[in-house]
Scaffold this motif. Structure first.
Motif, PDB file in Angstrom:
ATOM      1  N   VAL A   9       4.242  11.437 -20.156  1.00 43.23           N
ATOM      2  CA  VAL A   9       4.049  10.286 -21.059  1.00 43.23           C
ATOM      3  C   VAL A   9       2.507   9.639 -20.653  1.00 43.23           C
ATOM      4  O   VAL A   9       2.645   8.745 -19.915  1.00 43.23           O
ATOM      5  CB  VAL A   9       5.244   9.335 -21.447  1.00 43.23           C
ATOM      6  CG1 VAL A   9       4.659   8.427 -22.685  1.00 43.23           C
ATOM      7  CG2 VAL A   9       6.401  10.115 -21.943  1.00 43.23           C
ATOM      8  N   ALA A  44       5.235   4.115 -26.154  1.00 42.90           N
ATOM      9  CA  ALA A  44       4.937   5.105 -27.342  1.00 42.90           C
ATOM     10  C   ALA A  44       5.350   4.800 -28.526  1.00 42.90           C
ATOM     11  O   ALA A  44       6.489   4.058 -28.717  1.00 42.90           O
ATOM     12  CB  ALA A  44       5.567   6.340 -26.908  1.00 42.90           C
ATOM     13  N   GLU A  49       7.630  11.259 -29.517  1.00 37.57           N
ATOM     14  CA  GLU A  49       8.378  12.222 -28.713  1.00 37.57           C
ATOM     15  C   GLU A  49       8.123  13.642 -28.828  1.00 37.57           C
ATOM     16  O   GLU A  49       8.103  14.808 -28.241  1.00 37.57           O
ATOM     17  CB  GLU A  49       9.758  12.079 -28.784  1.00 37.57           C
ATOM     18  CG  GLU A  49      10.164  10.562 -28.418  1.00 37.57           C
ATOM     19  CD  GLU A  49      10.112   9.474 -29.743  1.00 37.57           C
ATOM     20  OE1 GLU A  49       9.678   8.469 -29.071  1.00 37.57           O
ATOM     21  OE2 GLU A  49       9.817   9.981 -30.881  1.00 37.57           O
TER      22      GLU A  49
END
Lengths: 168, 140
Positions: A9, A44, A49
């Motif tokens: 990420v 995020a 995702e």
């Protein structure tokens, strides 16, 4: 599609994703600001995702060098025309659509962590629709874990293959 | 800053315009960021001649992502516990989208406060493009 995909990420990727959904919230791009929030760093945005697909070597909705691509090039598709439209995973002939998406967030996704997405099939069913003819629905469950093997996000996706283009 | 349970009641609504005259370039941006390069979203010859649609149209996940922006602005950053939608209509370039949340319940669980929301995102003609629900942990 690979059954298991491990992906980083990255803060830069979060910034690009937030821009793409038009979200200028500094918690998605400004590390100094993010430090002052209760989460203590860049996180995020919801739905980020789904970027795990970028790390899936077999992802069908991404062109790959040396392989025919179903989008246009010299002609309207790079694939040979076939009689049937209903093949592929969301790609074939443009009949694959996203019908439903559901997320359960067990905790926020943080920049800098590494996650592993594990995919398994769910239910399949068919339905007759006024606007799209016969529709085949397919559910897929993607569980996303951190490196301590704790679940972070559960994503349930339903795709539909329609027998014709949806009437507008 | 997160939403406060004491400040909301069932039936309250919050809405934002999340897209105005949606551009094809934003669809390209979303394809690149998300990794979903399905040409139906960015490639007009394919969308029209192969798929039989009037033009390219937005990724469902873009509509959901934009709806998510309204949600996090309302409930607070990193507070969502659940978020689900059904994609009920395609979103074409030029669309103006309004995402709306309606408070369905305010509840407590294990001493923490939660809000349940009904979601509806509509286009410039008032047609619903996605419909769903969400839950978030909020402050007292």
């Amino acid at each position: 599609m690979a059954d298991e995909v491990t992906f980083p990420v990255e803060a830069g990727h979060i910034m690009l994703f937030a821009r793409a959904v038009g979200d200028e919230n500094p918690i998605y791009h400004d590390a100094e600001y993010a430090k002052t929030t209760e989460l203590g760093g860049i996180i995020a945005p919801p739905t980020f995702e789904r970027v795990w697909a970028q790390w899936d070597p077999a992802y069908v909705l991404r062109p790959k060098p040396g392989q025919p691509w179903f989008g246009s090039a010299a002609g309207p598709t790079g694939l040979p025309q076939k009689g049937s439209d209903d093949e592929g995973d969301g790609g074939g002939g443009g009949r694959g659509l996203h019908a439903e998406q559901r997320y359960v967030y067990h905790r926020p996704v943080l920049a800098g962590e590494t996650l592993t997405a594990r995919t398994r099939p769910g239910k399949t069913w068919t339905k007759e629709g006024k606007r799209a003819g016969s529709m085949t629905f397919r559910e897929q469950i993607i569980e996303i874990f951190d490196q301590q093997n704790e679940i972070v996000v559960t994503a349930t996706s339903v795709s539909v293959i329609t027998s014709r283009a949806v009437d507008q | 800053m997160a939403l406060n349970a004491s400040a909301i009641s069932v039936g309250d609504t919050y809405q934002e315009v999340v897209a105005e005259n949606l551009s094809r370039t934003q669809l390209v941006q979303y394809a690149g960021a998300s990794g979903d390069y399905n040409p139906i979203h960015t490639d007009t010859p394919f969308a029209q001649e192969i798929a039989g649609y009037p033009s390219v149209f937005a990724h469902g996940m873009l509509s959901m992502g934009m709806t998510g922006r309204m949600l996090t602005n309302y409930v607070g950053d990193g507070r969502l516990t659940a978020f689900g939608v059904r994609f009920t209509r395609q979103v074409f370039p030029g669309a103006t989208l309004t995402a709306k949340a309606t408070v369905a319940a305010v509840r407590q669980e294990d001493g923490q406060h939660f809000v349940d929301l009904a979601l509806s995102t509509t286009n410039q003609d008032g047609q619903e493009v996605c419909k769903g629900d969400a839950s978030a942990r909020i402050d007292p």
